[in-house]
Design a protein around this motif. Structure first.
Motif, short mmCIF file in Angstrom:
data_model
loop_
_atom_site.label_atom_id
_atom_site.label_comp_id
_atom_site.label_asym_id
_atom_site.label_seq_id
_atom_site.Cartn_x
_atom_site.Cartn_y
_atom_site.Cartn_z
N ALA A 83 2.00 1.75 -3.55
CA ALA A 83 0.87 2.24 -4.35
C ALA A 83 0.60 3.72 -4.08
N THR A 103 0.83 -1.20 0.00
CA THR A 103 0.00 0.00 0.00
C THR A 103 0.87 1.26 0.00
N LEU A 146 -7.48 2.70 -3.96
CA LEU A 146 -6.64 2.29 -2.83
C LEU A 146 -7.28 2.72 -1.51
#
Length: 104
Positions: free
Chosen positions: A14, A11, A58
């Motif tokens: 990202a 994450t 996300l």
């Protein structure tokens, strides 16, 4: 792949890529119309819109993990103190603001 550190790492990557996409797209919008054209990378909407859509996705994906942290007394770092309720409330408000900014 199911470890907490794995999910924190992917994450984080990202988020960085999404931020770079927003910066590159913004710089392109500011300077490239004067100097030339750049091909769209993923969709015809352009790199900035693609990055915003990725960050919106996300945020939607990690929101359940943040709710879990709130309901189960998360500790940051793992052996540290519990995150105060105010910290979770601020995170929740910022996620709503982020959704609003990215959904345009």
């Amino acid at each position: 792949p199911g470890s907490p550190s794995f999910h924190v790492q992917w994450t984080g990557i990202a988020e960085i890529l999404g931020g770079v996409g927003l910066i590159v797209g913004g710089l392109y919008d500011a300077f490239m119309p004067v100097f030339g054209t750049m091909p769209n990378v993923i969709t015809p909407a352009g790199i900035e819109s693609d990055a915003a859509a990725g960050l919106l996705l996300l945020t939607a994906v990690v929101t359940p993990a943040n709710i879990f942290m709130y309901t189960h007394g998360a500790k940051l770092p793992m052996d540290g103190p519990e995150v105060p309720v105010v910290g979770h409330a601020v995170r929740g408000v910022l996620q709503v603001v982020l959704f609003g900014l990215l959904y345009q």
